[in-house]
Write an enzyme that holds these catalytic residues in place. Structure first.
Site, mmCIF file in Angstrom:
data_model
loop_
_atom_site.group_PDB
_atom_site.id
_atom_site.type_symbol
_atom_site.label_atom_id
_atom_site.label_comp_id
_atom_site.label_asym_id
_atom_site.label_seq_id
_atom_site.Cartn_x
_atom_site.Cartn_y
_atom_site.Cartn_z
ATOM 1 N N GLU A 81 0.851 -1.189 0.000
ATOM 2 C CA GLU A 81 0.000 0.000 0.000
ATOM 3 C C GLU A 81 0.885 1.237 0.000
ATOM 4 O OE1 GLU A 81 -2.198 0.556 3.796
ATOM 5 O OE2 GLU A 81 -1.540 -1.476 4.226
ATOM 6 N N CYS A 113 -3.544 -3.694 4.357
ATOM 7 C CA CYS A 113 -2.626 -4.734 4.856
ATOM 8 C C CYS A 113 -3.048 -6.147 4.436
ATOM 9 C CB CYS A 113 -2.520 -4.662 6.373
ATOM 10 S SG CYS A 113 -2.189 -3.007 6.971
ATOM 11 N N HIS A 244 -2.301 -10.254 12.166
ATOM 12 C CA HIS A 244 -1.784 -8.997 11.609
ATOM 13 C C HIS A 244 -1.515 -8.078 12.806
ATOM 14 C CE1 HIS A 244 -1.254 -5.270 9.595
ATOM 15 N NE2 HIS A 244 -2.340 -4.746 10.148
HETATM 16 N N1 CAA Z 1 1.344 3.043 30.817
HETATM 17 C C1 CAA Z 1 0.860 1.913 30.260
HETATM 18 N N2 CAA Z 1 -0.139 1.929 29.323
HETATM 19 C C2 CAA Z 1 -0.633 3.125 28.951
HETATM 20 C C3 CAA Z 1 -0.171 4.331 29.514
HETATM 21 C C4 CAA Z 1 0.876 4.265 30.486
HETATM 22 N N3 CAA Z 1 1.384 5.354 31.041
HETATM 23 N N4 CAA Z 1 -0.856 5.338 28.937
HETATM 24 C C5 CAA Z 1 -1.740 4.796 28.056
HETATM 25 N N5 CAA Z 1 -1.595 3.442 28.064
HETATM 26 C C6 CAA Z 1 -2.323 2.461 27.263
HETATM 27 C C7 CAA Z 1 -3.811 2.765 27.149
HETATM 28 O O1 CAA Z 1 -4.512 2.281 28.296
HETATM 29 C C8 CAA Z 1 -4.139 1.999 25.895
HETATM 30 O O2 CAA Z 1 -4.238 0.604 26.182
HETATM 31 P P1 CAA Z 1 -5.626 -0.186 25.890
HETATM 32 O O3 CAA Z 1 -5.905 -0.042 24.431
HETATM 33 O O4 CAA Z 1 -5.317 -1.586 26.283
HETATM 34 O O5 CAA Z 1 -6.665 0.481 26.727
HETATM 35 C C9 CAA Z 1 -2.884 2.148 25.024
HETATM 36 O O6 CAA Z 1 -1.849 2.548 25.918
HETATM 37 C C10 CAA Z 1 -3.031 3.185 23.905
HETATM 38 O O7 CAA Z 1 -3.338 4.435 24.471
HETATM 39 P P2 CAA Z 1 -4.608 5.300 24.007
HETATM 40 O O8 CAA Z 1 -5.852 4.516 24.209
HETATM 41 O O9 CAA Z 1 -4.496 6.612 24.683
HETATM 42 O O10 CAA Z 1 -4.514 5.427 22.452
HETATM 43 P P3 CAA Z 1 -3.696 6.401 21.492
HETATM 44 O O11 CAA Z 1 -4.378 7.710 21.411
HETATM 45 O O12 CAA Z 1 -2.260 6.394 21.843
HETATM 46 O O13 CAA Z 1 -3.885 5.648 20.102
HETATM 47 C C11 CAA Z 1 -3.926 3.927 18.492
HETATM 48 C C12 CAA Z 1 -3.638 4.283 19.953
HETATM 49 C C13 CAA Z 1 -5.402 4.232 18.193
HETATM 50 C C14 CAA Z 1 -3.667 2.471 18.255
HETATM 51 C C15 CAA Z 1 -2.995 4.805 17.592
HETATM 52 O O14 CAA Z 1 -1.667 4.466 17.844
HETATM 53 C C16 CAA Z 1 -3.290 4.670 16.121
HETATM 54 O O15 CAA Z 1 -4.143 5.345 15.570
HETATM 55 N N6 CAA Z 1 -2.519 3.772 15.395
HETATM 56 C C17 CAA Z 1 -2.667 3.564 13.964
HETATM 57 C C18 CAA Z 1 -3.915 2.770 13.635
HETATM 58 C C19 CAA Z 1 -3.788 1.295 13.938
HETATM 59 O O16 CAA Z 1 -2.716 0.736 14.027
HETATM 60 N N7 CAA Z 1 -4.951 0.636 14.084
HETATM 61 C C20 CAA Z 1 -4.988 -0.802 14.325
HETATM 62 C C21 CAA Z 1 -6.169 -1.467 13.654
HETATM 63 S S1 CAA Z 1 -6.184 -1.080 11.905
HETATM 64 C C22 CAA Z 1 -5.058 -2.141 11.195
HETATM 65 O O17 CAA Z 1 -4.646 -3.109 11.787
HETATM 66 C C23 CAA Z 1 -4.537 -1.829 9.827
HETATM 67 C C24 CAA Z 1 -3.196 -1.232 9.926
HETATM 68 O O18 CAA Z 1 -2.188 -1.932 9.909
HETATM 69 C C25 CAA Z 1 -3.085 0.227 10.081
#
Ligand code: CAA
Length: 414
Positions: A81, A113, A244
């Site tokens: 992609e 993906c 994945h």
């Molecule tokens: N210590 C330990 N853990 C902590 C923490 C700390 N101090 N602070 C936060 N966390 C944890 C949160 O609890 C959360 O865990 P859970 O999901 O288990 O609740 C985790 O860290 C992530 O924190 P946030 O919920 O605050 O999320 P974020 O705003 O950082 O965003 C995300 C996370 C949405 C995955 C972001 O990184 C993102 O958009 N990534 C790209 C999209 C992606 O990868 N999506 C996956 C599905 S799509 C797919 O698979 C296709 C592809 O390849 C893209």
């Protein structure tokens, strides 16, 4: 006829960034990245690398390891992609760099993906249809995952490629007929024309992934062959599960959902109470899925290649223990399309289990955040390789709207 993966080889770029360093620069607790997302390092491409050089380096290593003459390849499928042109496929550059013969089907596959799996399934069907003709396909999944600097997606970037030789003498993985699929039009992750970085509705994308897992696995479960005693516990039917992995915590979320789905599909027979207590899910994840994501936690997201990097990493670590056993694989592509399928690891797999991943990871150069930001914002420049460069091909740049590639000096001599 048995059909599947005869040989597998990986390539990851020579630079990496520590997620602890990124956390400091972004002023967030490093545990959020290392524990919350499960990522420790992410692979970064040098200016002389692009999706073509990653793919060609993986492809060359795969053919060399298999001892296969490029002229034997009748089909070259390139899943990505990170396309470089609206019309000219990444695969045709790779076709030339690898010296594959003229009598070959070459094309690029796209569905986020999921395209790596689309290519693998297409190649397997092509081999099955070639009864009486011993034909081999080369499937390469190659991607550079890029999000905006300082966006939530930033810590989930990465880059890498996996090449798989597909034929009727599978020594790495024999593909089985059972497979469940799922598709739905969703806007969870996309990259409009003209943008280098992906757009993503992060939290929604996680939901879409889990819904697609439910859809694909439920169909697979209904098709699973009766002789495999589907009422038996998941771990008795599948020795390992690979997902994945855009970031390792996603695989943990997927595993929890899969256990629940499997238990319900088995008429709740293989455990008296719903097996989703934190300790029991964590133990199951440790036994069945943790090894598969170990390498990814040092590479990051590689989109189409991610699931197959998990396979390569798993076999490098556990080939002997997995010989003769079945594994389950879940592929997800945003947008979305997903597939859950299974394969058997053949006896004797140890002799083909080295995908090159371990050595590449050891040889990388760690860069700091300032260098990472410079590389991310410098655009496509091409150029000569850095001193510690492991790749087999270099991207020299774009001249007159044409992309130019070559071999690095050291590699030409080898
Ligand atoms: N210590 C330990 N853990 C902590 C923490 C700390 N101090 N602070 C936060 N966390 C944890 C949160 O609890 C959360 O865990 P859970 O999901 O288990 O609740 C985790 O860290 C992530 O924190 P946030 O919920 O605050 O999320 P974020 O705003 O950082 O965003 C995300 C996370 C949405 C995955 C972001 O990184 C993102 O958009 N990534 C790209 C999209 C992606 O990868 N999506 C996956 C599905 S799509 C797919 O698979 C296709 C592809 O390849 C893209």
């Amino acid at each position: 006829m048995s059909v599947g993966i005869e040989r597998i080889a990986a390539y990851v770029p020579s630079y990496a960034l520590s997620l602890r360093d990124l956390a400091v620069a972004r002023d967030v607790p490093s545990e959020k990245m290392t524990a919350g997302l499960g990522v420790h390092e992410m692979a970064i491409v040098a200016p002389c690398e692009d999706v073509v050089t990653l793919a060609a380096s993986a492809g060359l290593r795969c053919l060399r390891r298999a001892g296969v003459d490029p002229g034997e390849i009748g089909m070259l499928l390139l899943a990505t992609e990170t396309g470089v042109d609206h019309s000219k496929p990444v695969g045709i550059f790779v076709h030339e760099l690898l010296g594959i013969g003229r009598h070959c089907r070459v094309y690029e596959l796209k569905h986020a993906c999921y395209a790596g799996t689309a290519a693998l399934m297409t190649a397997a069907d092509w081999v099955r249809a070639s009864v009486g003709r011993r034909r081999k396909a080369l499937v390469i999944a190659s991607d550079i995952a890029r999000y905006e600097l300082r966006s939530p997606g930033e810590p989930t970037q990465g880059a890498g490629a996996v090449a798989m030789l597909v034929g009727n003498e599978p020594r790495v993985l024999t593909l089985e007929a059972d497979s469940g699929t799922f598709a739905a039009n969703v806007y969870d992750f996309w990259r409009p024309f003209g943008r280098r970085e992906a757009l993503v509705d992060g939290k929604f994308s996680v939901e879409c992934y889990l819904d697609a897992l439910a859809g694909a696995f439920t169909q697979y479960r209904a098709l699973e062959r009766p002789q495999l005693a589907p009422e038996e516990a998941l771990s008795d039917r599948l020795a390992r599960l690979l997902y994945h992995t855009p970031f390792p915590k996603m695989a943990a979320k997927a595993h929890r959902r899969l256990i629940e789905l499997d238990w319900r599909a088995a008429g709740q027979r293989w455990a008296k109470v719903e097996p989703t207590a934190d300790e029991s899910v964590a133990a199951s994840f440790r036994d069945l899925a943790a090894t598969g994501i170990e390498a990814v936690s040092h590479i990051g997201n590689t989109y189409t290649a991610s699931l197959y990097l998990c396979l390569a990493g798993l076999l490098e670590r556990e080939a002997r223990a997995l010989a003769g056993r079945r594994v389950g694989l879940f592929s997800y592509g945003s947008g979305c399309c997903a597939e859950f399928f299974t394969g058997t690891v053949p006896n004797g797999v140890e002799s083909v289990a080295d995908a090159g991943l371990r050595d590449l990871l050891k040889a990388r150069t760690m860069i700091d955040v300032a260098e990472y930001e410079r590389l991310m914002t410098s655009g496509e420049v091409g150029g000569e390789p850095p001193a510690a460069f492991a790749g087999d091909f270099v991207f020299r740049g774009v001249r007159n709207d044409r992309r130019e590639y070559g071999r690095p000096r050291a590699s030409m001599a080898a």
